[in-house]
Design a protein around this motif. Sequence first.
Motif, short mmCIF file in Angstrom:
data_model
loop_
_atom_site.label_atom_id
_atom_site.label_comp_id
_atom_site.label_asym_id
_atom_site.label_seq_id
_atom_site.Cartn_x
_atom_site.Cartn_y
_atom_site.Cartn_z
N GLY A 14 0.81 -1.22 0.00
CA GLY A 14 0.00 0.00 0.00
C GLY A 14 0.84 1.26 0.00
N GLU A 15 1.90 1.25 0.80
CA GLU A 15 2.79 2.41 0.84
C GLU A 15 3.50 2.59 -0.50
OE1 GLU A 15 5.32 1.72 4.21
OE2 GLU A 15 3.73 2.23 5.63
N TRP A 16 3.96 1.49 -1.10
CA TRP A 16 4.61 1.56 -2.42
C TRP A 16 3.66 2.18 -3.43
CZ3 TRP A 16 3.10 -0.84 -6.98
CH2 TRP A 16 4.00 -0.74 -8.04
N VAL A 35 -5.35 0.22 -14.92
CA VAL A 35 -5.10 -1.20 -14.62
C VAL A 35 -6.37 -2.04 -14.57
CG1 VAL A 35 -2.92 -0.72 -13.46
CG2 VAL A 35 -5.03 -0.89 -12.11
N GLY A 36 -7.54 -1.40 -14.76
CA GLY A 36 -8.79 -2.14 -14.87
C GLY A 36 -9.47 -2.48 -13.55
N VAL A 37 -9.28 -1.64 -12.54
CA VAL A 37 -10.01 -1.82 -11.28
C VAL A 37 -10.61 -0.47 -10.89
CG1 VAL A 37 -8.57 -3.74 -10.50
CG2 VAL A 37 -8.01 -1.42 -9.78
N SER A 38 -11.51 -0.48 -9.93
CA SER A 38 -12.15 0.77 -9.50
C SER A 38 -11.19 1.59 -8.63
CB SER A 38 -13.42 0.47 -8.70
OG SER A 38 -13.08 -0.15 -7.46
N TRP A 39 -11.49 2.89 -8.53
CA TRP A 39 -10.68 3.75 -7.67
C TRP A 39 -10.79 3.29 -6.23
CZ3 TRP A 39 -12.55 6.29 -3.52
CH2 TRP A 39 -13.94 6.45 -3.44
N SER A 40 -11.95 2.77 -5.84
CA SER A 40 -12.11 2.33 -4.45
C SER A 40 -11.25 1.11 -4.16
CB SER A 40 -13.58 2.06 -4.13
OG SER A 40 -14.11 1.06 -4.97
N GLN A 41 -11.01 0.28 -5.18
CA GLN A 41 -10.12 -0.87 -4.99
C GLN A 41 -8.68 -0.39 -4.83
OE1 GLN A 41 -11.24 -3.87 -4.43
NE2 GLN A 41 -9.22 -4.72 -4.10
N ILE A 42 -8.30 0.63 -5.58
CA ILE A 42 -6.96 1.22 -5.42
C ILE A 42 -6.83 1.76 -3.99
CG2 ILE A 42 -5.40 3.09 -6.16
CD1 ILE A 42 -5.64 0.78 -8.20
N SER A 43 -7.87 2.39 -3.49
CA SER A 43 -7.86 2.89 -2.12
C SER A 43 -7.66 1.75 -1.12
CB SER A 43 -9.17 3.63 -1.82
OG SER A 43 -9.22 4.04 -0.47
N ARG A 44 -8.34 0.63 -1.33
CA ARG A 44 -8.17 -0.53 -0.43
C ARG A 44 -6.73 -1.05 -0.48
NH1 ARG A 44 -13.63 -1.19 -1.69
NH2 ARG A 44 -13.33 -2.39 -3.58
N TYR A 45 -6.15 -1.07 -1.68
CA TYR A 45 -4.75 -1.49 -1.78
C TYR A 45 -3.85 -0.55 -0.98
CZ TYR A 45 -6.26 -4.11 -6.02
OH TYR A 45 -6.88 -4.94 -6.91
N GLU A 46 -4.04 0.76 -1.16
CA GLU A 46 -3.18 1.74 -0.49
C GLU A 46 -3.35 1.71 1.02
OE1 GLU A 46 -3.66 5.66 -2.15
OE2 GLU A 46 -2.79 5.07 -4.08
N ASN A 47 -4.53 1.39 1.49
CA ASN A 47 -4.80 1.34 2.93
C ASN A 47 -4.44 -0.01 3.56
OD1 ASN A 47 -5.78 3.99 3.23
ND2 ASN A 47 -7.74 3.37 2.38
N VAL A 56 -2.91 -7.71 -11.87
CA VAL A 56 -3.07 -6.29 -11.55
C VAL A 56 -1.74 -5.72 -11.07
CG1 VAL A 56 -4.26 -4.62 -10.06
CG2 VAL A 56 -5.53 -6.53 -11.04
N ARG A 57 -1.01 -6.49 -10.25
CA ARG A 57 0.31 -6.02 -9.79
C ARG A 57 1.24 -5.79 -10.97
NH1 ARG A 57 -0.24 -10.24 -5.89
NH2 ARG A 57 1.43 -11.40 -6.91
N MET A 58 1.19 -6.68 -11.95
CA MET A 58 2.05 -6.53 -13.13
C MET A 58 1.65 -5.28 -13.92
SD MET A 58 2.40 -10.56 -14.19
CE MET A 58 3.12 -10.21 -15.77
N ARG A 59 0.33 -5.03 -14.05
CA ARG A 59 -0.11 -3.83 -14.77
C ARG A 59 0.26 -2.56 -14.01
NH1 ARG A 59 -4.53 -7.33 -15.67
NH2 ARG A 59 -5.89 -6.24 -14.19
N LEU A 60 0.20 -2.62 -12.68
CA LEU A 60 0.63 -1.46 -11.89
C LEU A 60 2.11 -1.17 -12.11
CD1 LEU A 60 -1.27 -2.20 -8.56
CD2 LEU A 60 -1.57 -0.16 -9.99
#
Length: 131
Positions: A14-16, A35-47, A56-60
Amino acid sequence: MTPSARKNELKAFGEWLSVKRALTDMTQRDVGDHVGVSWSQISRYENGEAMPRKGVRMRLQALFESHPVRQDNFAAQQQDSSTNASAILALEQLAESLQQKAADIQNLAAQMRQSGNTNLLIAALTILRGN
């Protein structure tokens, strides 16, 4: 993997992601759209609440490799890192001081138990106040 190790892995990822996104001046929606996911999913990853699947990790990774880091964002990130390092050092010094005070008070409590001298309570309070 232990729950503690999993939690650390989620936090580190999440920090990365948060730092990479900030350095490239992208919003969570921008990253999600790429990367084909919602902004809220990105938020969950970051948190640290979820870990993206391998695809998804590879696309990121590919996204951040292809987007240049904005120099003004990089400088701000470096300044934040310096400020964080100073704050961490101050907290470590405070913790060390508090540990010493706690040890001193424990010694006084032991002396009070042995001697029954309640005047040692005043000494303990003085230590707590830092006088």
